[in-house]
Design a protein around this motif. Structure first.
Motif, PDB file in Angstrom:
ATOM      1  N   PHE A 177      -9.751 -19.984  28.243  1.00 34.02           N
ATOM      2  CA  PHE A 177     -10.777 -19.150  27.606  1.00 34.02           C
ATOM      3  C   PHE A 177     -10.222 -18.441  26.370  1.00 34.02           C
ATOM      4  CE2 PHE A 177     -13.350 -19.161  31.606  1.00 34.02           C
ATOM      5  CZ  PHE A 177     -14.580 -19.458  31.028  1.00 34.02           C
ATOM      6  N   ILE A 178      -8.994 -17.932  26.467  1.00 36.59           N
ATOM      7  CA  ILE A 178      -8.404 -17.212  25.332  1.00 36.59           C
ATOM      8  C   ILE A 178      -8.204 -18.161  24.146  1.00 36.59           C
ATOM      9  CG2 ILE A 178      -6.357 -15.947  24.553  1.00 36.59           C
ATOM     10  CD1 ILE A 178      -6.166 -14.800  27.420  1.00 36.59           C
ATOM     11  N   HIS A 179      -7.862 -19.413  24.440  1.00 37.00           N
ATOM     12  CA  HIS A 179      -7.746 -20.419  23.373  1.00 37.00           C
ATOM     13  C   HIS A 179      -9.101 -20.611  22.679  1.00 37.00           C
ATOM     14  CE1 HIS A 179      -7.980 -24.796  22.152  1.00 37.00           C
ATOM     15  NE2 HIS A 179      -7.075 -24.302  21.334  1.00 37.00           N
ATOM     16  N   LEU A 180     -10.172 -20.705  23.476  1.00 38.62           N
ATOM     17  CA  LEU A 180     -11.508 -20.825  22.878  1.00 38.62           C
ATOM     18  C   LEU A 180     -11.855 -19.586  22.061  1.00 38.62           C
ATOM     19  CD1 LEU A 180     -13.789 -22.454  25.631  1.00 38.62           C
ATOM     20  CD2 LEU A 180     -12.627 -23.547  23.715  1.00 38.62           C
ATOM     21  N   LYS A 181     -11.435 -18.422  22.548  1.00 36.74           N
ATOM     22  CA  LYS A 181     -11.676 -17.172  21.825  1.00 36.74           C
ATOM     23  C   LYS A 181     -11.054 -17.225  20.427  1.00 36.74           C
ATOM     24  CE  LYS A 181     -10.897 -12.162  22.135  1.00 36.74           C
ATOM     25  NZ  LYS A 181     -10.246 -11.088  22.919  1.00 36.74           N
ATOM     26  N   ALA A 182      -9.854 -17.785  20.354  1.00 36.40           N
ATOM     27  CA  ALA A 182      -9.181 -17.923  19.059  1.00 36.40           C
ATOM     28  C   ALA A 182      -9.972 -18.835  18.122  1.00 36.40           C
ATOM     29  CB  ALA A 182      -7.769 -18.481  19.264  1.00 36.40           C
ATOM     30  N   LEU A 183     -10.517 -19.915  18.662  1.00 35.84           N
ATOM     31  CA  LEU A 183     -11.307 -20.840  17.840  1.00 35.84           C
ATOM     32  C   LEU A 183     -12.556 -20.156  17.307  1.00 35.84           C
ATOM     33  CD1 LEU A 183     -11.093 -24.166  19.908  1.00 35.84           C
ATOM     34  CD2 LEU A 183      -9.584 -23.345  18.086  1.00 35.84           C
ATOM     35  N   VAL A 184     -13.202 -19.357  18.148  1.00 38.77           N
ATOM     36  CA  VAL A 184     -14.401 -18.621  17.720  1.00 38.77           C
ATOM     37  C   VAL A 184     -14.026 -17.611  16.638  1.00 38.77           C
ATOM     38  CG1 VAL A 184     -16.152 -16.944  18.436  1.00 38.77           C
ATOM     39  CG2 VAL A 184     -15.699 -18.947  19.854  1.00 38.77           C
ATOM     40  N   GLU A 185     -12.924 -16.900  16.834  1.00 38.23           N
ATOM     41  CA  GLU A 185     -12.484 -15.919  15.833  1.00 38.23           C
ATOM     42  C   GLU A 185     -12.252 -16.585  14.481  1.00 38.23           C
ATOM     43  OE1 GLU A 185     -10.163 -12.767  18.813  1.00 38.23           O
ATOM     44  OE2 GLU A 185      -9.033 -14.265  17.677  1.00 38.23           O
TER      45      GLU A 185
END
Length: 237
Positions: A177-185
């Motif tokens: 999830f944190i990896h996806l968060k980085a992509l969204v950021e």
């Protein structure tokens, strides 16, 4: 007298046909059980297909589609149950459509099916699928909401499997999830590469062997270097 004989012949025909169908059902039910015991997927598919022809059943149809999906025959699975969004579908049918549509690179259609599943019984794994698909379809705000839910609800023992390497591997669901968060950021502010890199480092801190996160980090670092080479003043600042 001729009429009576004709009626008797018709009745005998119906009885014989009924016995034949009953015998065939018993045969393919036994065949299905045997194929399951032997772990013969093609045999199981053949048995269910014959049973479905002899005695059509929605439940059996959903099971057949599911077996196709687990055997990575996604097109056959969708040909069996269709691709339409249908709120009355069984959980199994919706799951088959969601997984197969995603595998066939149909993110918008897959998203519809995952949304149905999530409305019925939300959980972190579904939240991950929704976030991933929303990023693919450009809905970063929607993805961010699913990511927030996922990070808050992912338990330590929860894992997520990735297949971009030859050998599949699992990582912490929270790290995923944190990896996806980085992509969204990054998608929301492509000038703030450092912020996205810091978030990816959070994921790698949880799971250092997270290969996909490492690849994303390399891509972002490469992009950052290109930007700095174009604008040397950015490095000084």
């Amino acid at each position: 007298m001729k009429k009576i004989v004709l009626i008797l012949l018709i009745m005998v025909g119906f009885t014989a046909n009924s016995q034949t169908k009953s015998d065939l059902l018993k045969h393919y039910e036994a065949y299905y059980d045997q194929m399951r015991q032997q772990g013969d997927i093609n045999g199981v598919i053949s048995a269910i297909t014959h049973l479905n022809i002899l005695s059509p059943s929605k439940e059996r149809n959903d099971t057949l589609a599911y077996i196709y999906t687990t055997d990575n025959q996604h097109l056959q699975a969708l040909n069996t149950i269709g691709i339409e969004k249908n709120e009355s579908d069984s959980d199994l049918a919706v799951q088959v459509k969601a997984i197969s549509l995603k595998a066939l690179n149909q993110p918008k259609r897959a998203l519809e099916q995952f949304e149905i599943l999530n409305k019925r019984e939300p959980n972190p794994y579904l939240a991950y699928e929704l976030a991933d698909l929303k990023i693919q379809t450009g809905d970063n705000e929607g993805a961010a909401a699913n990511i927030e839910y996922g990070i808050a609800n992912a338990k330590e023992e929860m894992k997520y499997a990735f297949y971009e390497r030859q050998q599949p591997y699992e990582v912490s669901l929270k790290a995923a999830f944190i990896h996806l968060k980085a992509l969204v950021e990054f998608n929301q502010d492509q000038t703030n590469i450092d912020g996205a890199l810091a978030t990816i480092d959070e994921a790698l801190k949880i799971d250092p062997n997270f290969n996909l996160a490492s690849l994303s980090k390399q891509a972002l670092q490469s992009r950052k270097e290109k930007q700095e080479n174009k604008d040397p003043q950015a490095t000084k600042q």
